[in-house]
Design a protein around this motif. Structure first.
Motif, mmCIF file in Angstrom:
data_model
loop_
_atom_site.group_PDB
_atom_site.id
_atom_site.type_symbol
_atom_site.label_atom_id
_atom_site.label_comp_id
_atom_site.label_asym_id
_atom_site.label_seq_id
_atom_site.Cartn_x
_atom_site.Cartn_y
_atom_site.Cartn_z
ATOM 1 N N ARG A 79 0.857 -1.190 0.000
ATOM 2 C CA ARG A 79 0.000 0.000 0.000
ATOM 3 C C ARG A 79 0.894 1.242 0.000
ATOM 4 N NH1 ARG A 79 -2.973 -0.182 4.930
ATOM 5 N NH2 ARG A 79 -3.983 -1.978 4.020
ATOM 6 N N ARG A 80 0.548 2.227 -0.844
ATOM 7 C CA ARG A 80 1.370 3.426 -1.005
ATOM 8 C C ARG A 80 1.630 4.129 0.335
ATOM 9 N NH1 ARG A 80 1.916 7.178 -5.610
ATOM 10 N NH2 ARG A 80 0.441 5.769 -6.584
ATOM 11 N N SER A 81 0.623 4.250 1.165
ATOM 12 C CA SER A 81 0.800 4.949 2.448
ATOM 13 C C SER A 81 1.781 4.210 3.353
ATOM 14 C CB SER A 81 -0.547 5.117 3.155
ATOM 15 O OG SER A 81 -1.127 3.847 3.421
ATOM 16 N N VAL A 82 1.774 2.877 3.303
ATOM 17 C CA VAL A 82 2.722 2.084 4.093
ATOM 18 C C VAL A 82 4.127 2.284 3.544
ATOM 19 C CG1 VAL A 82 3.386 -0.248 4.798
ATOM 20 C CG2 VAL A 82 0.968 0.389 4.735
ATOM 21 N N TRP A 83 4.264 2.258 2.219
ATOM 22 C CA TRP A 83 5.577 2.446 1.596
ATOM 23 C C TRP A 83 6.156 3.815 1.927
ATOM 24 C CZ3 TRP A 83 9.477 -0.103 0.023
ATOM 25 C CH2 TRP A 83 10.459 0.496 -0.755
ATOM 26 N N GLN A 84 5.326 4.847 1.915
ATOM 27 C CA GLN A 84 5.806 6.194 2.221
ATOM 28 C C GLN A 84 6.234 6.306 3.680
ATOM 29 O OE1 GLN A 84 2.391 8.378 0.796
ATOM 30 N NE2 GLN A 84 3.353 8.746 -1.185
ATOM 31 N N ASP A 85 5.606 5.511 4.539
ATOM 32 C CA ASP A 85 5.928 5.531 5.968
ATOM 33 C C ASP A 85 7.157 4.674 6.297
ATOM 34 O OD1 ASP A 85 5.503 6.124 8.709
ATOM 35 O OD2 ASP A 85 4.397 4.239 8.972
ATOM 36 N N THR A 86 7.405 3.626 5.501
ATOM 37 C CA THR A 86 8.456 2.654 5.846
ATOM 38 C C THR A 86 9.180 2.161 4.603
ATOM 39 O OG1 THR A 86 6.878 0.852 5.660
ATOM 40 C CG2 THR A 86 7.198 1.771 7.851
ATOM 41 N N GLN A 87 10.004 2.983 4.001
ATOM 42 C CA GLN A 87 10.726 2.565 2.802
ATOM 43 C C GLN A 87 11.923 1.688 3.156
ATOM 44 O OE1 GLN A 87 11.636 5.827 0.238
ATOM 45 N NE2 GLN A 87 9.539 6.584 0.233
ATOM 46 N N TRP A 95 12.974 -4.352 6.361
ATOM 47 C CA TRP A 95 11.730 -3.625 6.138
ATOM 48 C C TRP A 95 10.548 -4.347 6.790
ATOM 49 C CZ3 TRP A 95 7.266 -5.077 3.589
ATOM 50 C CH2 TRP A 95 6.331 -4.065 3.375
ATOM 51 N N ALA A 96 10.478 -5.656 6.602
ATOM 52 C CA ALA A 96 9.362 -6.426 7.158
ATOM 53 C C ALA A 96 9.313 -6.311 8.676
ATOM 54 C CB ALA A 96 9.471 -7.895 6.738
ATOM 55 N N ARG A 97 10.436 -6.397 9.331
ATOM 56 C CA ARG A 97 10.462 -6.252 10.796
ATOM 57 C C ARG A 97 10.009 -4.858 11.217
ATOM 58 N NH1 ARG A 97 13.918 -10.197 9.671
ATOM 59 N NH2 ARG A 97 14.270 -11.855 11.176
ATOM 60 N N SER A 98 10.435 -3.845 10.464
ATOM 61 C CA SER A 98 10.047 -2.472 10.765
ATOM 62 C C SER A 98 8.531 -2.293 10.616
ATOM 63 C CB SER A 98 10.791 -1.517 9.822
ATOM 64 O OG SER A 98 10.292 -0.219 9.918
ATOM 65 N N VAL A 99 7.978 -2.845 9.560
ATOM 66 C CA VAL A 99 6.544 -2.744 9.305
ATOM 67 C C VAL A 99 5.747 -3.433 10.421
ATOM 68 C CG1 VAL A 99 4.730 -3.591 7.751
ATOM 69 C CG2 VAL A 99 6.740 -2.476 6.818
ATOM 70 N N LEU A 100 6.194 -4.620 10.813
ATOM 71 C CA LEU A 100 5.493 -5.344 11.875
ATOM 72 C C LEU A 100 5.567 -4.595 13.203
ATOM 73 C CD1 LEU A 100 6.540 -9.009 11.047
ATOM 74 C CD2 LEU A 100 4.329 -7.919 10.634
ATOM 75 N N LYS A 101 6.718 -4.006 13.508
ATOM 76 C CA LYS A 101 6.852 -3.246 14.753
ATOM 77 C C LYS A 101 5.951 -2.024 14.781
ATOM 78 C CE LYS A 101 11.400 -4.594 16.313
ATOM 79 N NZ LYS A 101 12.771 -4.187 16.617
#
Length: 169
Positions: free
Chosen positions: A26-34, A46-52
């Motif tokens: 999702r674009r909003s997720v990508w902009q928040d966590t590149q 990246w995956a660990r950052s997104v999950l956290k």
């Protein structure tokens, strides 16, 4: 499974491998966590950052993609060397690597993988698959372990072992 949702609460401490060979974000997720600019393992970091941050990752078995690399022996070794370097260089992965840096453990894992691959190739593949695995998997394991210990190696040697020598200048 046809589909599996991974969240930090459901998989905390047992994340395992995440590979983004083909993913939709999702674009909003990508902009928040590149992705971070690292030598390797950027998708796992990246995956660990997104999950956290409270997001979830959805694994969908029905999604298909053709993904391959034309890899020669030196490239195969270098790719896994870079993975080892990438794991140790980033805080989310470094703590996991520190717990498993016993050199014996990766080689035990190698033997298990070779038995699995031989069994799989016997059922579904050819003798060529087994020969490939017997040659390439030990190289991958050795590259990975040397990558973990890259800080103990001369930079000049690291430049020879890696696929990305500019990281060691």
């Amino acid at each position: 499974p046809q589909s599996r949702r991974i969240t930090s609460r459901s998989r905390e401490g047992t994340f395992g491998l995440f590979s983004d060979a083909a993913g939709a974000i999702r674009r909003s997720v990508w902009q928040d966590t590149q992705y971070q600019d690292v030598i390797s393992c950027e998708d796992q970091i990246w995956a660990r950052s997104v999950l956290k941050r409270g997001y979830a990752i959805q694994y969908v078995a029905a999604a298909e993609v053709l993904h391959s690399h034309r890899i020669r022996v030196k490239s195969w070794f270098g790719r896994y060397f870079d993975n080892g370097v990438g794991e140790t260089a980033q805080p989310p992965l470094a703590s996991e690597v520190n717990r498993r840096t016993n050199v014996v453990r990766p080689f035990v894992s190698l033997v298990r993988r070779l038995f699995y691959l031989a069994r799989y190739a016997g059922r579904h593949g050819s003798r060529g698959d087994v020969a490939f695995a017997l040659c390439m998997e030990p190289l991958a394991t050795a590259g990975h372990v040397l990558g973990w210990y890259h800080r103990r190696l001369p930079r000049r040697l690291c430049r020879l072992l890696t696929e990305q020598p500019h990281w060691f200048t």
